[in-house]
Scaffold this active site. Structure first.
Site, short mmCIF file in Angstrom:
data_model
loop_
_atom_site.label_atom_id
_atom_site.label_comp_id
_atom_site.label_asym_id
_atom_site.label_seq_id
_atom_site.Cartn_x
_atom_site.Cartn_y
_atom_site.Cartn_z
CG PHE A 6 46.76 35.09 44.38
CD1 PHE A 6 47.85 34.89 45.22
CD2 PHE A 6 46.94 34.89 43.01
CE1 PHE A 6 49.08 34.49 44.72
CE2 PHE A 6 48.17 34.49 42.50
CZ PHE A 6 49.23 34.29 43.36
CB SER B 122 47.24 45.22 58.42
OG SER B 122 47.12 44.21 57.51
CD GLU C 19 47.07 32.74 67.11
OE1 GLU C 19 46.31 33.55 66.53
OE2 GLU C 19 47.66 32.98 68.17
CE LYS D 275 45.64 36.88 57.11
NZ LYS D 275 44.32 37.39 56.87
CG ASP E 184 38.73 35.30 54.50
OD1 ASP E 184 39.00 36.49 54.78
OD2 ASP E 184 38.57 34.88 53.35
CE1 TYR F 133 43.11 38.58 65.69
CE2 TYR F 133 41.62 36.91 64.82
CZ TYR F 133 42.15 38.19 64.78
OH TYR F 133 41.72 39.09 63.84
CE LYS G 199 45.94 36.54 52.25
NZ LYS G 199 45.47 37.91 51.99
CB CYS H 160 20.03 37.48 20.80
SG CYS H 160 19.24 37.23 22.40
CB CYS I 25 15.10 37.67 20.65
SG CYS I 25 16.45 38.83 20.40
CB CYS J 198 20.66 40.89 22.78
SG CYS J 198 19.03 40.99 22.00
CB CYS K 205 15.64 40.50 23.59
SG CYS K 205 16.40 39.00 24.18
#
Ligand code: IVH
Length: 674
Positions: free
Chosen positions: A40, A94, A124, A126, A128, A234, A321, A415, A418, A433, A438
């Protein structure tokens, strides 16, 4: 996007930024299979770029990401296997896409204007996954190509033959054709694969799409078979095929046992299309595989032909989408996790909720700034989404559901492990840290050191935990001091497991220098950087002596990495550790064949462009090995443009204009071997 008032100069700046970001994300998505942002977020950037190019048509270019199809070939992933490449008979394009029903109506209007008569859409899902093109000749599967750059694809036939739903012989069919579709990984296989990868210390795949694409490009077809890939087809193309309708072609394919989606539907108008969308936006959540939208295609093939194509996509089809799937759940608490570099990441503990095929219990909050931006409170209902990363993220808060007594979590100043003070790195907005002793950092450093892509020592978290807790390992060289006696004190360890572990430690001394360098865990030095550094500087001594300027000379090394390297080697503790490791026989110099150095390219600057008989990385390594320097753009200072097949036209033109000598692969070999 609100960029109506933007001046041409501002538009150019923004366009440059968006193009370079989109190219970078294309590379991460298509080549590395390791995206950084959600689809997105990507689509939003693409839309902004398209709208700016529309506003200032004079700023549009032929190589803009809005025009070019993303490529899984260009700039191979480091270490990726080279596949043979073939030209597609018909380019693999595409699809236009939108998140908005209004824009779908615009698409429909354009199609109706061209059609002039009644027609149907085939709707159809889509899928992924990653696109595949199968060629059949006289009923036999002859070749399977990836999309590649749309014009040329990688030959993955051997791998595709391991997918049992793809028929290799469909009987007597007199005409040759191509059938295209998607290779995908069902959630079940994806989850199993990731669990397995986590067990052996490999980075899990971020999502099923990346897992499918990565698996298809795996070295070993047997490994591909194991990964449980599926396929759905497809689109059928060929010369003079006997079909009038797309749906008819798909039905024929189903009759020949091709895997065709059972979820397609013919729709006679936009109301029916909208119904299909609404239905699947819900029902897709029950599917055992990932979908990211629906595809609407004109069913009549003659009308498809009349509508034709733009440079990037068909005018007879488009995608709607779905917004990324979100779940709303309660934030129970926030943990602060210390990573191997000392970076502290806030992680939200959530009331378990189901999201795209898995149950989500934890989500990343990234850093303190992000927590502040979200204004998150403990007890809040929060929206979680799966993005490009493995662990889901919190994208918003449902403020209306906030309990009255909810309080903000406070980011620790010490931290959590430690107790040392945390330091905020402004450039990354993360807290670190800085205590090298640590415990979490130390254990993390060991886990990184032994991981597959580093020293490949056979052990997991539990072993490192025990060894550390017993005080056997404090610093990396301690691993090479382990013996049978110590190992037999570990819970559940027998002679056999101990011996296997010791053998695997012993074998690690043969691991090549670039991986040892990566294993040291120097901040910002990943696998690729380690390889580049090794190719260029060849030994750890050279690096210990190098100044910041020396590091900056190496291609792809910028300020941040150079500073980190200088800091690392300036530390006498680190130098002592390196010495001790060297004493155990680890490789601290590159003695590979490519190191058969000459100085035939001394003082020469070379730009490499196009495809060669060997991977581009190897060509670059040869240049370095013979004393030359790689740069990425042609200028007056360039000595040679080493041009392979499909070398960039802009680079060729620039070389000609600046009088830079253009050499072929053969000419290059004769120079370095002269
Ligand atoms: S048709 C010429 N149909 O989505 C157009 N594509 O984002 C051919 N995809 O490149 C594509 N499901 O890899 C088509 N039912 C479907 C699809 C589909 C997934 C993929 C495909 C395409 C990409 C565009």
């Amino acid at each position: 996007m609100g960029n109506k008032e933007i001046s041409k100069k501002q538009a150019q700046e923004r366009i440059d930024f968006l193009r370079s970001e989109l190219n970078r994300h294309n590379y991460r998505y298509y080549v590395l299979n390791d995206p950084e942002i959600t689809d997105f977020e990507y689509d939003v950037m693409m839309m902004e770029l398209a709208s700016l190019e529309k506003m200032y048509p004079e700023l549009a270019t032929q190589d803009s990401p809005t025009v070019r199809v993303g490529s899984d070939i260009e700039g191979k992933a480091p270490g990726a296997r080279e596949f043979r490449q073939y030209r597609h008979r018909w380019p693999m394009l595409s699809l236009g896409n939108t998140y908005n029903i209004g824009e779908l109506q615009d698409f429909d209007r354009r199609v109706r204007e061209a059609a002039g008569e009644k027609f149907a859409y085939n709707c159809e899902l889509k899928f992924d996954g990653t696109a595949i093109c199968l060629s059949y000749s006289r009923g036999q599967l002859v070749r399977a190509l990836t999309r590649g750059d749309g014009t040329v694809g990688d030959d993955v036939t051997d791998n595709v033959r391991t997918i049992s739903s793809i028929p290799s012989d469909i009987g007597d069919v007199p005409w040759d054709f191509e059938i295209r579709g998607e290779i995908y990984m069902p959630f079940a296989s994806f989850n199993a694969l990731n669990e397995e990868r986590a067990d052996i210390g490999d980075t899990p795949f971020a999502n099923p799409r990346n897992a499918a694409a990565g698996s298809l490009k795996t070295l070993d077809p047997e490994e591909v078979r194991r990964r449980g890939l599926e396929c759905v087809l497809y689109h059928i193309i060929g010369d003079n095929l006997p079909f009038k309708y797309h749906s008819e072609a798909l039905q024929w394919a189903a009759s020949r046992h091709f895997p065709i989606s059972q979820y397609s539907r013919l729709c006679l108008d936009m109301d029916e299309v909208r119904q299909y969308i609404e239905e699947w936006d819900t029902r897709r959540k029950e599917l055992p595989f990932a979908t990211d939208g629906i595809v609407i295609k004109v069913d009549d093939l003659a009308l498809q032909a009349r509508l034709g194509y733009t440079a990037k996509s068909p005018r007879w089809a488009t995608a709607y989408k779905f917004k990324p799937e979100q779940a709303l759940t309660k934030l129970l608490s926030v943990d602060y996790q210390v990573g191997r570099t000392g970076a502290v990441t806030p992680v939200a503990n959530l009331d378990p909720v189901s999201l795209s095929g898995t149950t989500v219990r934890r989500a990343s909050l990234h850093n303190a700034d992000q927590m502040e931006q979200l204004d998150i409170h403990i007890g809040d209902y929060v929206y979680v989404e799966k993005g490009g990363e493995i662990i889901p993220k919190i994208t918003g808060v449902e403020v209306s559901k906030r309990p009255q007594d909810a309080v903000r979590p406070s980011f620790p100043t010490l931290c959590p492990d430690c107790g040392s003070p945390l330091v905020k790195d402004e450039s990354e907005a993360r807290h670190y840290c800085t205590n090298e002793a640590c415990p979490t950092r130390v254990k993390g450093a060991f886990l990184h050191f032994i991981s597959r892509k580093a020293m490949n020592i056979n052990a997991g978290d539990a072993t490192i935990d025990q060894l550390y807790d017993k005080g056997y390992i404090k610093e990396l060289p301690d691993l090479y001091r382990l013996d049978m006696e110590k190992l037999l004190t570990l819970d559940g360890w027998k002679e056999r497991s101990a011996q296997n572990f010791l053998d695997s430690i012993a074998a690690s001394v043969r691991v090549p220098f670039s991986r040892v360098l990566f294993a040291l865990g120097i901040r910002h030095v990943g696998e690729t950087t380690a390889r580049t550094l090794t190719a260029r500087m060849r030994s750890i001594e050279a690096m210990e002596k190098a100044s910041k300027e020396d590091f900056l000379e190496v291609e792809d090394i910028g300020e941040v990495i150079a500073d980190s390297l200088v800091d690392y080697f300036a530390d006498s503790g680190h130098r002592r550790i390196i010495e001790e490791l060297r004493g155990f026989g680890l490789q601290f110099a590159d003695n590979s064949a490519a190191a058969a150095v000459s100085d035939r390219l001394a003082g020469c600057t070379v730009v490499v462009s196009g495809n060669f008989s060997r991977p581009r990385d190897e060509m670059k390594a040869l240049i370095t090995a013979h004393g030359g320097r790689n740069t990425s753009s042609v200028s007056g200072r360039t000595t040679y443009l080493l041009a392979g097949e499909k070398a960039g036209p802009e680079k060729l033109a620039k070389a000609e204009k600046s009088g830079v000598k253009i050499i072929s692969e053969e000419e290059f070999y004769s120079i370095i071997n002269s």
